[in-house]
Each structure stands twice: as C-alpha cells, then as structure tokens.
Design a protein around this motif. Structure first.
Motif: not given
Length: 115
Positions: A84, A92, A94, A108-113
C-alpha cells in the motif's frame, strides 16, 4: 455485585472446554488454495531487489503523485506481491498488486476504485 463478577468469570473460564487442534490429512490440504500473506523483511526485500522494482512500478503510474509518499512493507501473496502507498500530502491510499514476475495486476484507491 462487582465482587462476585470476577470469581464468576474465572469459574466459567475454567469450566469451558478448550479447543484442540485436529490433524487433517495432507491430500485434502493440497486441493485447497491457502490465501495467506507473508510480510517480507527489509533484508529480504533488498536481497530480492523488490524495493527497486516496486519503485519502478509506482513511477509508471501517472495517478500517483510521488511527492511525500510512504510505502507499507511488501507482502507476498498467493498470486504475487501486494503493498500500500499513502500520500501524506493529499491523504490518498493506493493498493498495488503485482504478479510473481512483477507485472502490474491492479492499482486501487482508498475507495476500492481501479485507477
């Protein structure tokens, strides 16, 4: 009431049965995939050169600003490696996954996108 609570808890903990380990035949374990992650030590990262390869992967991702970025330890997984990154300036997170050959699987970012 408080004076009776501690002896009651001790008595119930002594009376409850303990869980014992049961031996499982090895042929049933071979058919299942173990999804455990193992944290690599800094010495192991240097010996394998994973730190350098991780930096090369992150440099090629345009969405991640490398200024003031902290990296977690690298974890070895069943599919490859995972770590991570946290940007201290923007806040942010990742999650970066690569396979055993260090080819990028996902970011993926912190919002799982996905990025």
């Amino acid at each position: 009431m408080k004076t009776h609570l501690l002896p009651l808890l001790l008595a119930t903990s002594l009376l409850t049965p303990t869980i014992t380990a049961i031996a499982v035949p090895s042929d049933t374990c071979a058919s299942t995939v173990i999804q455990e992650e193992r944290k690599l030590s800094p010495e192991e990262e240097k010996a394998r050169g994973l730190d350098v390869m991780a930096n090369q992967i992150v440099e090629n991702i345009e969405e991640i600003d490398l200024r003031k970025v902290a990296r977690s330890p690298i974890f070895e997984t069943s599919y490859g490696f995972r770590w991570k990154m946290f940007n201290v300036k923007t806040g942010h997170f990742y999650t970066i996954k690569v396979n055993k050959n260090f080819a990028l699987i996902s970011v993926r970012d912190s919002k799982n996108n996905p990025l």
